[in-house]
Design an enzyme around this catalytic site. Structure first.
Site, PDB file in Angstrom:
ATOM      1  CB  CYS A   1      39.968  35.011  37.467  1.00 35.07           C
ATOM      2  SG  CYS A   1      38.782  33.733  37.017  1.00 35.07           S
TER       3      CYS A   1
ATOM      4  CB  CYS B   1      37.200  41.148  31.523  1.00 29.82           C
ATOM      5  SG  CYS B   1      37.103  41.425  29.750  1.00 29.82           S
TER       6      CYS B   1
HETATM    7  S1  SF4 Z   1      34.345  37.531  35.136  1.00 30.64           S
HETATM    8 FE1  SF4 Z   1      36.576  37.330  35.142  1.00 30.64          FE
HETATM    9  S2  SF4 Z   1      37.021  36.940  37.342  1.00 30.64           S
HETATM   10 FE2  SF4 Z   1      34.881  36.479  37.069  1.00 30.64          FE
HETATM   11  S3  SF4 Z   1      34.862  34.249  36.657  1.00 30.64           S
HETATM   12 FE3  SF4 Z   1      34.818  35.369  34.683  1.00 30.64          FE
HETATM   13  S4  SF4 Z   1      36.920  35.396  34.049  1.00 30.64           S
HETATM   14 FE4  SF4 Z   1      36.932  34.954  36.251  1.00 30.64          FE
END
Ligand code: SF4
Length: 241
Positions: free
Chosen positions: A126, A233
């Site tokens: 993600c 991230c």
């Molecule tokens: S922090 Fe990373 S895993 Fe969580 S919603 Fe945002 S982009 Fe997605």
């Protein structure tokens, strides 16, 4: 602390002098705001960009808009989304909307197979799709970038250098040695309005779905109760060019 401020400005001066194609990454968290404030004292016209996601709190969108106008930042926002979010519409902000296809396909598959969201099942993927890939796009025309990374934020940030070279892309971390207390002292003495979530007890802000209050270290509230807890991230760990 005055020595650290002087040193941070010297690093920024070095960066903008040697790398004209440079910009500051700003998440609109406390460390970003200190970095932007310092950098603009060196170069008032330095470019600012921000990678946002649809999972960021609405307060982050509002705060971004507020500070963008108040400081005249001319921020460029990069965001994977179908269209400009309602919060940014009608604003003079430059928002670059990036394609959603890969994210939507992955998220759909995960939802179909598990009934859960992609950020719950595979937060690394993600983050790759919503943060790392957009940051790569932001880097396309840059030789260097500046960010507000600090080495006391969490276990994953202890070993960074003030100037990094990853694949020829230079990253400058001018506030690397600032402590959390020094960040707040800088904010207080410059009368900088912070993001409202700090008033709720958050110490590190990311997407709403993956940020929480508490923990021993500042970033311990990030991806709390997952294997990625207090982690990254990917924009500071992966090659962006
Ligand atoms: S922090 Fe990373 S895993 Fe969580 S919603 Fe945002 S982009 Fe997605």
């Amino acid at each position: 602390m005055e020595d650290k401020i002087k040193h941070a400005k010297e690093l920024i001066e070095f960066a903008v002098t040697n790398y004209p194609r440079i910009a500051i990454a700003c998440s609109f968290g406390k460390d970003s705001m200190v970095t932007v404030h310092l950098a603009r004292e060196v170069d008032p016209n330095i470019k600012v960009f921000s990678v946002m996601t649809l999972y960021k709190p609405k307060e982050t969108f509002e705060y971004l808009k507020l500070m963008n106008v108040r400081w005249n930042l001319n921020t460029t926002v990069y965001m994977v989304a179908d269209s400009i979010p309602h919060a940014f519409q009608g604003d003079s902000l430059e928002v670059r909307i990036l394609p959603t296809a890969e994210f939507n396909i992955n998220a759909f598959q995960v939802k179909t197979q598990t009934g859960k969201e992609l950020y719950e099942v595979d937060p690394d993927e993600c983050c790759r799709l919503l943060k790392v890939e957009p940051t790569k796009i932001a880097m396309k025309n840059l030789d260097a970038w500046i960010c507000g990374l600090r080495n006391t934020e969490g276990r994953t940030r202890e070993d960074y250098q003030e100037i990094e070279n990853k694949g020829g892309l230079i990253k400058v971390n001018p506030i690397l040695t600032f402590t959390e207390a020094e960040i707040w002292r800088y904010i207080a003495t410059r009368d900088i309005e912070p993001h409202p979530w700090y008033g709720k007890g958050y110490r590190s802000l990311g997407c709403e779905t993956c940020s929480d209050i508490g923990g021993e270290l500042e970033r311990d509230g990030r991806w709390k109760n997952t294997s990625k807890c207090g982690g990254e991230c990917g924009i500071h760990t992966q090659r962006l060019k």
